[in-house]
Write an enzyme that holds these catalytic residues in place. Sequence first.
Site, PDB file in Angstrom:
ATOM      1  N   SER A   7       0.754  -0.673   0.050  1.00  0.00           N
ATOM      2  CA  SER A   7      -0.014   0.325  -0.128  1.00  0.00           C
ATOM      3  C   SER A   7       0.467   1.258   0.332  1.00  0.00           C
ATOM      4  CB  SER A   7      -0.953  -0.447   1.468  1.00  0.00           C
ATOM      5  OG  SER A   7      -0.760   1.170   1.599  1.00  0.00           O
ATOM      6  N   HIS A  32      -1.883  -1.532  -3.772  1.00  0.00           N
ATOM      7  CA  HIS A  32      -3.017  -1.701  -3.438  1.00  0.00           C
ATOM      8  C   HIS A  32      -2.865  -0.406  -3.106  1.00  0.00           C
ATOM      9  CE1 HIS A  32      -6.257  -2.890  -0.048  1.00  0.00           C
ATOM     10  NE2 HIS A  32      -5.106  -1.315   0.128  1.00  0.00           N
ATOM     11  N   ASP A  34      -4.748   3.512  -1.715  1.00  0.00           N
ATOM     12  CA  ASP A  34      -6.098   3.405  -1.171  1.00  0.00           C
ATOM     13  C   ASP A  34      -7.276   4.842  -0.917  1.00  0.00           C
ATOM     14  OD1 ASP A  34      -6.276   1.262   1.767  1.00  0.00           O
ATOM     15  OD2 ASP A  34      -3.998   2.152   1.567  1.00  0.00           O
ATOM     16  N   MET A  36      -9.207   7.668  -0.113  1.00  0.00           N
ATOM     17  CA  MET A  36     -10.327   8.160   0.920  1.00  0.00           C
ATOM     18  C   MET A  36     -10.983   9.552   0.595  1.00  0.00           C
ATOM     19  SD  MET A  36      -7.783   6.998   3.945  1.00  0.00           S
ATOM     20  CE  MET A  36      -6.296   5.427   3.895  1.00  0.00           C
ATOM     21  N   HIS A  65      -8.910   0.411  -3.318  1.00  0.00           N
ATOM     22  CA  HIS A  65      -9.532  -0.207  -2.329  1.00  0.00           C
ATOM     23  C   HIS A  65     -10.372   1.256  -1.908  1.00  0.00           C
ATOM     24  CE1 HIS A  65      -9.005  -0.724   2.729  1.00  0.00           C
ATOM     25  NE2 HIS A  65     -10.537  -0.713   2.170  1.00  0.00           N
ATOM     26  N   MET A  67     -12.780   3.502  -0.261  1.00  0.00           N
ATOM     27  CA  MET A  67     -13.235   4.254   1.065  1.00  0.00           C
ATOM     28  C   MET A  67     -14.042   4.899   1.317  1.00  0.00           C
ATOM     29  SD  MET A  67      -9.565   3.165   3.969  1.00  0.00           S
ATOM     30  CE  MET A  67      -8.632   2.850   1.835  1.00  0.00           C
ATOM     31  N   MET A 135     -10.486  -6.372   6.784  1.00  0.00           N
ATOM     32  CA  MET A 135      -9.359  -5.222   7.542  1.00  0.00           C
ATOM     33  C   MET A 135      -9.064  -5.490   8.744  1.00  0.00           C
ATOM     34  SD  MET A 135      -9.317  -3.122   5.205  1.00  0.00           S
ATOM     35  CE  MET A 135      -8.777  -1.524   6.835  1.00  0.00           C
ATOM     36  N   ASP A 173      -5.816  -7.085   5.336  1.00  0.00           N
ATOM     37  CA  ASP A 173      -4.858  -4.812   5.298  1.00  0.00           C
ATOM     38  C   ASP A 173      -5.203  -4.489   6.323  1.00  0.00           C
ATOM     39  OD1 ASP A 173      -4.789  -2.717   4.089  1.00  0.00           O
ATOM     40  OD2 ASP A 173      -6.384  -2.766   3.595  1.00  0.00           O
TER      41      ASP A 173
END
Length: 216
Positions: A7, A32, A34, A36, A65, A67, A135, A173
């Site tokens: 990540s 990966h 992330d 957000m 991913h 979020m 998670m 993760d």
Amino acid sequence: MTKLSPSVLTADFLTLEKDLKILESAGVSMLHLDVMDGIFVPNISFGVPLIQSIRQHTKMELDVHLMIDRPHRYIEDFAKVSDWLGFHYEAGSDCGQLLQKIRSLGCKSCITIKPATNPEAIFDLIPYCDMVLVMSVEPGFGGQKFMPSALDKLRKLRAYCQENGYSCELEVDGGINAQTAPLAVEAGATVLVAGSYVFSADDPVSVAKSLMSLSV
Ligand code: DX5
Ligand code: ZN
């Protein structure tokens, strides 16, 4: 062999191209990312333009991913820059329909569950999933401590998939390091996400290789 999806959340973005080449040389084939939005999680990271730039500089499969709140609003945009595209079960969308849409857009589909969500809640969605992400920290930040409750969830998901003939990947993760990674793999994880452990390592190649050498 276990897959590793490092990540970039806590990576240095100004040296990322060089760091990605180093990971590629170690045989890492997934990355990966992330995303957000400051609403679904209390942090803001990056979006499509940055992922698009990374895509132009690596051969690794991009594992995105999300979020974000109500992810259906952005699925088409992110599908254009993702190989694997996942969103949270808790984020308030018609999950089955969204997973099928991700596949129809040419990506591999992933559903993600937070620490408070039981794996049974997503059993019915597994036929539409190429991967399930468990998670092992509260989503939002890198560098947190692994929650052992994720192990039982991985075991339940592996058993359900084996009993029903599903072959989706099981990804974990949060808080993955030399101590927690073997526990996660033993419990059923086939893809390890590791952020701070890889990107703050003095020798990321040996860290990456040792994680990928784990097997049950
Ligand atoms: C947290 C993110 C993780 C994070 C993991 O919400 O989903 O991918 O980058 O970081 P580490 O490996 O440091 O726990
Ligand atoms: Zn993540």
